[in-house]
Design an enzyme around this catalytic site. Structure first.
Site, short mmCIF file in Angstrom:
data_model
loop_
_atom_site.label_atom_id
_atom_site.label_comp_id
_atom_site.label_asym_id
_atom_site.label_seq_id
_atom_site.Cartn_x
_atom_site.Cartn_y
_atom_site.Cartn_z
N ARG A 1 38.11 16.17 41.58
CA ARG A 1 36.95 16.15 40.67
C ARG A 1 37.28 16.47 39.21
O ARG A 1 36.86 17.49 38.67
CB ARG A 1 35.87 17.10 41.19
CG ARG A 1 35.40 16.71 42.56
CD ARG A 1 34.32 17.62 43.09
NE ARG A 1 33.01 17.24 42.65
CZ ARG A 1 31.89 17.81 43.09
NH1 ARG A 1 31.95 18.79 43.94
NH2 ARG A 1 30.72 17.42 42.67
N ASN B 1 20.12 19.42 41.77
CA ASN B 1 20.93 18.60 40.86
C ASN B 1 20.15 18.07 39.67
O ASN B 1 20.73 17.48 38.76
CB ASN B 1 21.59 17.44 41.62
CG ASN B 1 22.75 17.93 42.47
OD1 ASN B 1 23.12 19.10 42.41
ND2 ASN B 1 23.32 17.03 43.26
C1 UD1 Z 1 27.25 15.06 41.19
C2 UD1 Z 1 26.40 15.96 42.06
C3 UD1 Z 1 27.01 16.05 43.46
C4 UD1 Z 1 27.21 14.64 44.05
C5 UD1 Z 1 27.99 13.76 43.07
C6 UD1 Z 1 28.09 12.32 43.53
C7 UD1 Z 1 25.43 17.51 40.48
C8 UD1 Z 1 25.37 18.88 39.94
N1 UD1 Z 1 26.33 17.27 41.44
O1 UD1 Z 1 28.54 15.66 41.08
O2 UD1 Z 1 26.13 16.80 44.28
O3 UD1 Z 1 27.97 14.76 45.25
O4 UD1 Z 1 27.34 13.76 41.78
O5 UD1 Z 1 26.82 11.80 43.72
O6 UD1 Z 1 24.65 16.65 40.09
N2 UD1 Z 1 35.20 11.63 38.28
C9 UD1 Z 1 36.34 11.51 37.54
N3 UD1 Z 1 36.33 11.94 36.23
C10 UD1 Z 1 35.24 12.49 35.65
C11 UD1 Z 1 34.07 12.62 36.42
C12 UD1 Z 1 34.08 12.17 37.73
O7 UD1 Z 1 37.38 11.03 38.01
O8 UD1 Z 1 35.30 12.86 34.47
C13 UD1 Z 1 35.17 11.15 39.69
C14 UD1 Z 1 34.98 12.27 40.69
O9 UD1 Z 1 36.21 12.88 41.02
C15 UD1 Z 1 34.36 11.54 41.84
C16 UD1 Z 1 33.48 10.49 41.16
O10 UD1 Z 1 34.02 10.35 39.86
O11 UD1 Z 1 35.33 10.90 42.62
C17 UD1 Z 1 32.01 10.82 41.08
O12 UD1 Z 1 31.85 12.13 40.62
P1 UD1 Z 1 30.59 12.63 39.78
O13 UD1 Z 1 29.49 11.65 39.88
O14 UD1 Z 1 31.06 13.02 38.43
O15 UD1 Z 1 30.18 13.92 40.58
P2 UD1 Z 1 29.52 15.20 39.93
O16 UD1 Z 1 28.73 14.78 38.75
O17 UD1 Z 1 30.52 16.27 39.79
#
Ligand code: UD1
Length: 416
Positions: free
Chosen positions: A121, A23
């Site tokens: 997501r 990550n």
């Molecule tokens: C990253 C990690 C993943 C980890 C996650 C949480 C990488 C490549 N992946 O995923 O392994 O499980 O962080 O620690 O680093 N959300 C929204 N809108 C957005 C973005 C996020 O609603 O635009 C929500 C998501 O649905 C989720 C939460 O926010 O419920 C956190 O997600 P996020 O931190 O963005 O996860 P990733 O970055 O995809």
């Protein structure tokens, strides 16, 4: 499709080297897009997700070469600004090319990742932040289409803590005119590692590791060298494996501060843990005690450690609750752990895990990356043989997992 065969019931003992963090590597690979120069990276893990990202970068015109331990990325001549659905659908982190492409080329067309096994997501925060920086964004035929002559600095407050959202906006802001402030920023160590790589490339990022990151835009970035941080989730997975199976393991090359929340919970299970600057030792004698956890953004307990910790609780003495607050739908491993004899019930976003004295081997199916890791740990403890099917999920995020477990004395074999 490859499977893993694990003969359970052996304690783990020995020493392994922790790999570079998936990550951290994925966003840093995308950072190469920001400079018309060469980025030299070391400790990039050899993983399916890294191969997928390199395929995507090649499609955009980046040339990659391996020189011994180093991976060289030359982004002098970008030839495309499009990340096609075929690649993005296999790996959500592909959205990380959006910010860098827009900042460097003034346009980007990136497929929406769509749903994935662990929940909806969305990427609305990535889009909202780029719009605040002046980008024109529309969704056309399943693609995010973004344009901006030059992004301009802005104050962005994200609605929730998002790791890749913070990373995308931080990368985009490095080339914007003026200063960008990201509030409610993710504090994950991988965000800090990316900021260090960007600063080595000439960016002016400060505050990474806090919830307020400031980025002073510059005209251009240049080449640099960077060593990717160690994978705290891989390390945590091996520690949970040793806590569940018992034994004495040493992990080399990992900074223990990145694992504080996991270490605290493992200590509560009865594991003895010693930590140095870049090593960790866990000794577990006897059966773990049940310990409840609740996932949270860093520095809280990582959602990426939830399934592995559940495997420890599955065979612990006592009852624990595991509450998942980051992703809906992240309990798919529960049904498979039940097939191994675990006593777990789900109530909303909480799993109630009643520890049992023994698990028994069975055939189970991996459903996502960390769920698979949880099943591997359960299998290491189970009596008899477990076959884990669909381990391509595991190969996305664990470098040489069967070799590493083998080095610790586990009986693990890959069936092709
Ligand atoms: C990253 C990690 C993943 C980890 C996650 C949480 C990488 C490549 N992946 O995923 O392994 O499980 O962080 O620690 O680093 N959300 C929204 N809108 C957005 C973005 C996020 O609603 O635009 C929500 C998501 O649905 C989720 C939460 O926010 O419920 C956190 O997600 P996020 O931190 O963005 O996860 P990733 O970055 O995809």
């Amino acid at each position: 499709m490859d499977k893993l065969r694990i003969a359970g019931g052996r304690a783990l003992a020995g020493e392994i080297q922790v790999s570079g963090a998936k990550n951290a590597a994925l966003p840093i690979l995308c950072a190469a897009l920001l400079a018309a120069d060469t980025l030299e990276l070391s400790r990039v893990p050899v993983l399916q997700d890294v191969r997928t990202m390199l395929r995507l970068l090649r499609q955009l015109g980046v040339r990659d070469t391996r020189e011994g331990e180093a991976l060289l990325l030359d982004a002098r001549a970008l030839t495309s600004h499009e990340a096609p659905y075929d690649l993005v659908k296999t790996m959500r982190a592909s959205i990380l090319v959006l910010g860098p492409l827009l900042a460097r080329l003034g346009e980007a067309r990136v497929s929406l990742p769509g749903g994935c096994a662990i929940g909806a997501r969305p990427v609305d925060q990535h889009i909202k932040g780029l719009q605040a920086m002046g980008a024109q964004i529309s969704i056309e035929h399943g693609y995010v289409v973004a344009k901006a002559a030059r992004l301009r600095g802005a104050r962005i407050v994200t609605d929730m803590v998002t790791v890749t959202g913070t990373e995308n906006l931080m990368m985009a802001a490095t080339l914007a005119s003026g200063t960008t402030l990201i509030e409610n920023a993710a504090r994950e160590p991988e965000v800090v590692d990316l900021a260090q790589a960007l600063n080595a490339m000439g960016a002016r990022v400060s505050g990474a590791g806090t919830d307020r990151i400031e980025i002073e835009g510059v005209q251009a970035l240049h080449g640099a060298r960077h060593a990717v941080m160690a994978d705290r989730i891989e390390a945590g997975t091996f520690l949970c494996a040793a806590a569940a199976a018992g034994g004495d393991v040493v992990l080399r090359g990992v900074a223990s501060v990145t694992l504080d929340a996991t270490l605290e919970k493992l200590r509560a299970t009865g594991a003895q843990i010693e930590a140095g600057d870049d090593w960790l030792r866990l000794v577990m004698a006897g059966r773990p005690r049940a310990v409840s956890v609740r996932t949270a953004p860093f520095p809280g307990f990582a959602t990426d450690m939830q399934a592995q910790f559940m495997a420890v609780d599955a065979i612990a003495s006592g009852t624990a609750t595991i509450t998942e607050t980051i992703f809906e739908n992240r309990f798919m491993h529960v049904l498979e752990m039940q097939r191994l004899g675990a006593d777990i019930t789900i109530e909303g976003n909480t799993a109630v895990v009643r520890g049992v004295e023994r698990l028994s081997g069975a055939t189970v199916m991996a459903t996502d990356l960390r769920a698979s890791a949880g099943l591997v740990i359960a299998a290491l403890v189970a009596e008899g043989e477990t076959i884990i099917d669909r381990i391509y999920h595991l190969d996305r995020g664990y470098e040489g997992i069967e070799a590493k477990l083998g080095a610790l004395g586990a009986a693990v074999e890959r069936l092709r």
